[in-house]
Write a protein that holds these residues in place. Sequence first.
Motif, PDB file in Angstrom:
ATOM      1  N   ASP A 193      36.930  29.101  41.357  1.00 53.82           N
ATOM      2  CA  ASP A 193      38.306  29.130  41.888  1.00 53.82           C
ATOM      3  C   ASP A 193      39.031  30.422  41.482  1.00 53.82           C
ATOM      4  O   ASP A 193      39.890  30.903  42.211  1.00 53.82           O
ATOM      5  CB  ASP A 193      39.106  27.871  41.533  1.00 53.82           C
ATOM      6  CG  ASP A 193      39.218  27.654  40.034  1.00 53.82           C
ATOM      7  OD1 ASP A 193      38.609  28.450  39.275  1.00 53.82           O
ATOM      8  OD2 ASP A 193      39.902  26.699  39.619  1.00 53.82           O
ATOM      9  N   GLU A 194      38.631  30.984  40.339  1.00 56.00           N
ATOM     10  CA  GLU A 194      39.229  32.250  39.905  1.00 56.00           C
ATOM     11  C   GLU A 194      38.784  33.387  40.850  1.00 56.00           C
ATOM     12  O   GLU A 194      39.591  34.213  41.301  1.00 56.00           O
ATOM     13  CB  GLU A 194      38.817  32.537  38.460  1.00 56.00           C
ATOM     14  CG  GLU A 194      39.336  33.835  37.893  1.00 56.00           C
ATOM     15  CD  GLU A 194      40.859  33.963  37.920  1.00 56.00           C
ATOM     16  OE1 GLU A 194      41.337  35.098  37.789  1.00 56.00           O
ATOM     17  OE2 GLU A 194      41.571  32.935  38.099  1.00 56.00           O
ATOM     18  N   TYR A 195      37.480  33.398  41.146  1.00 56.30           N
ATOM     19  CA  TYR A 195      36.918  34.374  42.088  1.00 56.30           C
ATOM     20  C   TYR A 195      37.658  34.270  43.430  1.00 56.30           C
ATOM     21  O   TYR A 195      38.114  35.260  44.011  1.00 56.30           O
ATOM     22  CB  TYR A 195      35.420  34.087  42.257  1.00 56.30           C
ATOM     23  CG  TYR A 195      34.748  34.674  43.475  1.00 56.30           C
ATOM     24  CD1 TYR A 195      34.230  35.978  43.451  1.00 56.30           C
ATOM     25  CD2 TYR A 195      34.606  33.927  44.642  1.00 56.30           C
ATOM     26  CE1 TYR A 195      33.588  36.508  44.563  1.00 56.30           C
ATOM     27  CE2 TYR A 195      33.973  34.453  45.759  1.00 56.30           C
ATOM     28  CZ  TYR A 195      33.462  35.740  45.725  1.00 56.30           C
ATOM     29  OH  TYR A 195      32.832  36.268  46.820  1.00 56.30           O
ATOM     30  N   GLN A 196      37.837  33.038  43.863  1.00 51.24           N
ATOM     31  CA  GLN A 196      38.470  32.826  45.164  1.00 51.24           C
ATOM     32  C   GLN A 196      39.950  33.220  45.154  1.00 51.24           C
ATOM     33  O   GLN A 196      40.466  33.786  46.119  1.00 51.24           O
ATOM     34  CB  GLN A 196      38.352  31.347  45.501  1.00 51.24           C
ATOM     35  CG  GLN A 196      38.212  31.106  46.963  1.00 51.24           C
ATOM     36  CD  GLN A 196      38.158  29.620  47.256  1.00 51.24           C
ATOM     37  OE1 GLN A 196      38.598  28.792  46.452  1.00 51.24           O
ATOM     38  NE2 GLN A 196      37.633  29.295  48.409  1.00 51.24           N
ATOM     39  N   ARG A 197      40.588  32.970  44.024  1.00 54.82           N
ATOM     40  CA  ARG A 197      42.004  33.283  43.912  1.00 54.82           C
ATOM     41  C   ARG A 197      42.220  34.804  44.038  1.00 54.82           C
ATOM     42  O   ARG A 197      43.127  35.261  44.729  1.00 54.82           O
ATOM     43  CB  ARG A 197      42.543  32.801  42.559  1.00 54.82           C
ATOM     44  CG  ARG A 197      44.053  32.820  42.450  1.00 54.82           C
ATOM     45  CD  ARG A 197      44.507  32.179  41.136  1.00 54.82           C
ATOM     46  NE  ARG A 197      44.119  32.982  39.977  1.00 54.82           N
ATOM     47  CZ  ARG A 197      44.857  33.977  39.457  1.00 54.82           C
ATOM     48  NH1 ARG A 197      46.013  34.287  40.002  1.00 54.82           N
ATOM     49  NH2 ARG A 197      44.444  34.636  38.409  1.00 54.82           N
ATOM     50  N   LEU A 198      41.326  35.565  43.389  1.00 54.74           N
ATOM     51  CA  LEU A 198      41.465  37.021  43.471  1.00 54.74           C
ATOM     52  C   LEU A 198      41.243  37.503  44.906  1.00 54.74           C
ATOM     53  O   LEU A 198      41.975  38.355  45.409  1.00 54.74           O
ATOM     54  CB  LEU A 198      40.468  37.705  42.527  1.00 54.74           C
ATOM     55  CG  LEU A 198      40.728  37.499  41.028  1.00 54.74           C
ATOM     56  CD1 LEU A 198      39.622  38.127  40.206  1.00 54.74           C
ATOM     57  CD2 LEU A 198      42.081  38.083  40.630  1.00 54.74           C
ATOM     58  N   GLN A 199      40.222  36.936  45.557  1.00 52.64           N
ATOM     59  CA  GLN A 199      39.953  37.329  46.947  1.00 52.64           C
ATOM     60  C   GLN A 199      41.184  37.052  47.828  1.00 52.64           C
ATOM     61  O   GLN A 199      41.580  37.867  48.642  1.00 52.64           O
ATOM     62  CB  GLN A 199      38.764  36.530  47.517  1.00 52.64           C
ATOM     63  CG  GLN A 199      37.488  36.634  46.706  1.00 52.64           C
ATOM     64  CD  GLN A 199      36.720  37.908  47.002  1.00 52.64           C
ATOM     65  OE1 GLN A 199      36.967  38.565  47.996  1.00 52.64           O
ATOM     66  NE2 GLN A 199      35.801  38.268  46.120  1.00 52.64           N
ATOM     67  N   ARG A 200      41.762  35.880  47.622  1.00 55.66           N
ATOM     68  CA  ARG A 200      42.926  35.489  48.448  1.00 55.66           C
ATOM     69  C   ARG A 200      44.132  36.366  48.172  1.00 55.66           C
ATOM     70  O   ARG A 200      44.825  36.771  49.090  1.00 55.66           O
ATOM     71  CB  ARG A 200      43.301  34.033  48.146  1.00 55.66           C
ATOM     72  CG  ARG A 200      42.375  33.083  48.828  1.00 55.66           C
ATOM     73  CD  ARG A 200      43.094  31.790  49.174  1.00 55.66           C
ATOM     74  NE  ARG A 200      42.090  30.876  49.725  1.00 55.66           N
ATOM     75  CZ  ARG A 200      41.777  29.714  49.188  1.00 55.66           C
ATOM     76  NH1 ARG A 200      42.403  29.293  48.112  1.00 55.66           N
ATOM     77  NH2 ARG A 200      40.863  28.965  49.744  1.00 55.66           N
ATOM     78  N   THR A 201      44.368  36.619  46.884  1.00 55.13           N
ATOM     79  CA  THR A 201      45.539  37.427  46.545  1.00 55.13           C
ATOM     80  C   THR A 201      45.426  38.802  47.184  1.00 55.13           C
ATOM     81  O   THR A 201      46.388  39.313  47.765  1.00 55.13           O
ATOM     82  CB  THR A 201      45.667  37.580  45.013  1.00 55.13           C
ATOM     83  OG1 THR A 201      45.592  36.288  44.444  1.00 55.13           O
ATOM     84  CG2 THR A 201      46.988  38.218  44.631  1.00 55.13           C
ATOM     85  N   ALA A 202      44.232  39.391  47.095  1.00 56.47           N
ATOM     86  CA  ALA A 202      44.033  40.712  47.683  1.00 56.47           C
ATOM     87  C   ALA A 202      44.322  40.660  49.179  1.00 56.47           C
ATOM     88  O   ALA A 202      45.014  41.523  49.731  1.00 56.47           O
ATOM     89  CB  ALA A 202      42.621  41.201  47.414  1.00 56.47           C
ATOM     90  N   LEU A 203      43.813  39.612  49.825  1.00 58.76           N
ATOM     91  CA  LEU A 203      43.997  39.478  51.265  1.00 58.76           C
ATOM     92  C   LEU A 203      45.466  39.310  51.626  1.00 58.76           C
ATOM     93  O   LEU A 203      45.989  39.971  52.522  1.00 58.76           O
ATOM     94  CB  LEU A 203      43.196  38.241  51.721  1.00 58.76           C
ATOM     95  CG  LEU A 203      42.594  38.281  53.101  1.00 58.76           C
ATOM     96  CD1 LEU A 203      41.673  39.486  53.240  1.00 58.76           C
ATOM     97  CD2 LEU A 203      41.787  36.988  53.346  1.00 58.76           C
TER      98      LEU A 203
END
Length: 818
Positions: A588-598
């Motif tokens: 979920d941390e990996y995904q959170r970073l991807q989403r924030t960048a997007l």
Amino acid sequence: MKVLKFGGTSVGSVESIKLVIEILEKSISKGERTAVVFSAMGGATNRLIEIGRMAAAGNQEYFELLKVVEERHFATIRGLINVKQQSGTFANIKGLFNELEDILRGVSLIRELTDRTMDLIMSFGERLSTNIITEALKNIGVKAEFCDARQLVRTNDHFGMADVDFATTNQLILEHFAKSSALQCITGFIGATAEGITTTLGRGGSDYTASIFGAALDAQVIEIWTDVDGMMTADPRKVPNAFTIPAISYAEAMELSHFGAKVIYPPSLQPAFAKNIPLKVLNTFNIGFEGTLVDRSANHKQYAITGISSIDDMALVNIQGSGMIGVAGISARLFTTLSENNISVVLISQASSEHSICFTIDHQLAERAQQVLEAAFEVEIKSGDIDSIAIEKNVSIIAIVGEGMRKSSGVAGKLFSVLGKNGINIIATAQGSSELNISVVISKNDLSKALNAIHGVFFLSETRSLNLFIVGVGLIGGTLLEQVGSQSAFLSGQRLLKLNIAGLSNTKKMLLEPGGIAPDRWREELADNGVKTSIPAFVDRIIELNLPNSVFVDCTSDKDIVRHYGKLLDASISVVTPNKVANSGRYDEYQRLQRTALQRGVKFLYETNVGAGLPIINTIQGLMDSGDKFIRIEAILSGTLSYIFNTFGPGVRFADVVREAKAKGYTEPDPRDDLSGTDVARKILILAREVGVPMEPEEVKIAQLLPDNCLQAPTVEAFFAELENSNSFFEGLLDGAKAKDGVLRYIATLENNKATVELRAVDEKHPFYNLSGSDNIVSFTTDRYKDRPLVVKGPGAGAEVTASGVFADIMSISSYLG
Ligand SMILES: NC(=O)c1ccc[n+]([C@@H]2O[C@H](COP(=O)([O-])OP(=O)(O)OC[C@H]3O[C@@H](n4cnc5c(N)ncnc54)[C@H](O)[C@@H]3O)[C@@H](O)[C@H]2O)c1
Ligand SMILES: N[C@@H](CCO)C(=O)O
Ligand code: NA
């Protein structure tokens, strides 16, 4: 005929007046008929106002101040005129000061200072400066004549900002100039009524005088001599890359007049504009420089826009309510109320829903605007037709201006896109149908960042900057800095790009230097100017600096730093890293970073997490984006283990090979991470996530390669000691592989959403058999690459290839930012 005008700084000192005289002599020597307008000596007008007010308040110290002003003018006479010829000028100027003293005494006695008297007091500024310069010109043999504009510029009696009676004025000027062939030295800023009462012309007064004379005399050109190099593409105090605009149209100059550096005040040039007289803005202190030509032409377009202007301190007022929809007259009442209260509106925007109207005003007027509007719409507010009137302070306006944007598409797109990519929120926007100006309202906090970013994309022939903040200057970070340093000439020459090292940190010291740290001197600069490292403080400061096109580069293997990625991305700062920690933690941390960048429209790039500079992550993302489906990934992902198994053999000790791998820069900062399989496990985990499998770290099945005694070694030294002790164990592994005509390979596999890592012996038929050095190899079997897999192979560890992979990520951000 040519009319020149010199502003306060140009006539502010003996040295500058000498330059003025040089300019005038040149102009006269060309045989051009010339007239010249002077302002008061820089600062003199404000001083006179102050003195007048002191006198009116009964403060007798006004007299001392007056003596200071007097002495300044006397010193100017001494500096400019021969001793033998000084006396006449002294008498003349002393006479003016005596007159002024009398007036001030009167003001001080009756304790009253009317606007009329103030105009008279102020008029001395121009009368004094012009008198002295006229005498100085005569002193060197120029046929010059003092021209008191009060004899020629006829106005009404709106003291402080009188209106000019052009019919009379033009006639008086023509008559006067017909009589005399001498160089007319004209007092700027002042005029007089028909009764001979002194008046002043208000803001931009001397420019106005030049414009009035230029228009009356049909001048070929009016030259406005000031202390800057003409009009600039943006306020140079805020945008260091701003440059002089060589040519600009009247309309553009009008639109840009909100400049911080108020070079000209276009309304005062209206008389010249109306007669199509070109205007040149020139620098007294940089005589040869071409300056800016202002004329009616609209064809000066070298760039899509001509300039960027901004107003720092604005307030945004928003009036909204369901009761406004379809009701006529609301905006009429709104703006009438504002106008009755002398509140000037700078920008207006109303969406077609008619549900709200917003506008910006000077921030100092915000409270008053709120009061008067609440009173005017009291009934509607009570009934709920209008919600309360909301004020947002601390906003600024930026306007891009240019005739070039008319009927050309993409300009607004470019503006909004560069703001978006830098995480700058647009609060309101307006574009008039003249298509000459697009304005945006943004938070004042973002003003400098926005101006620089906008300037960078619109004035492309100028070098753009990417601001890098690098943490960790060990092997990879240090090599990256070297590569940036040796590549900088190519990048600025061929790509018009400057990689600005705006911040650096190692474990001991950190240094933030928005102006840039020289890549070849970073060691000294960090040692000399750095302060004790605190990563949270470093990160906060980066966010606070709010520089455009910021990139955070993490070249550590630190676990704590990655906690800051989210905050950085959230602040619209891109992150580039070879550090695998962030992407190999919880899913979920990996995904959170991807989403924030997007969401923030910035980049989070980590190509070097797997296979160093080899294009592995990019290849997967390309296949995923284009709809391919992954069936299987089989890979050798450790440069260290690859090197070890390509080098270890009879007569070589295993521990020595590991030491060599470390010395060659292949291993992790802690080589136990490589040999324990941890590093390979996190790489296959990252690849799994890239192909869309939401895998957690513990799901990767690692077949241990090391015996327990090595695995449990508490320190790196102890680890090497245990490797020495286990040499026969590793020889045994080698013999086992040889028996099968094979070589040892530590292979990671992803198939059916399962990831495994194990040591295998492969024979020469296997595609992984032929590897050398620190080679990595990744074989992708997908829907489209089913019969023969797509293979990426090459050195997968080492300083140069890793740093260049990080560099490539940084460059791709630069192209993304445009
Ligand atoms: N060496 C390679 O071939 C390779 C390849 C791909 C990725 N990587 C990754 O690159 C990263 C750096 O590797 P390296 O070989 O340069 O290691 P290194 O040990 O030489 O450099 C890391 C530097 O970061 C500094 N550092 C650590 N924590 C810090 C902190 N909190 N604040 C400031 N500085 C800190 C260390 O002092 C050290 O100087 C690692 O994450 C590694 O996994 C390396
Ligand atoms: N230590 C790593 C560096 C590259 O990620 C390796 O040997 O592959
Ligand atoms: Na890579």
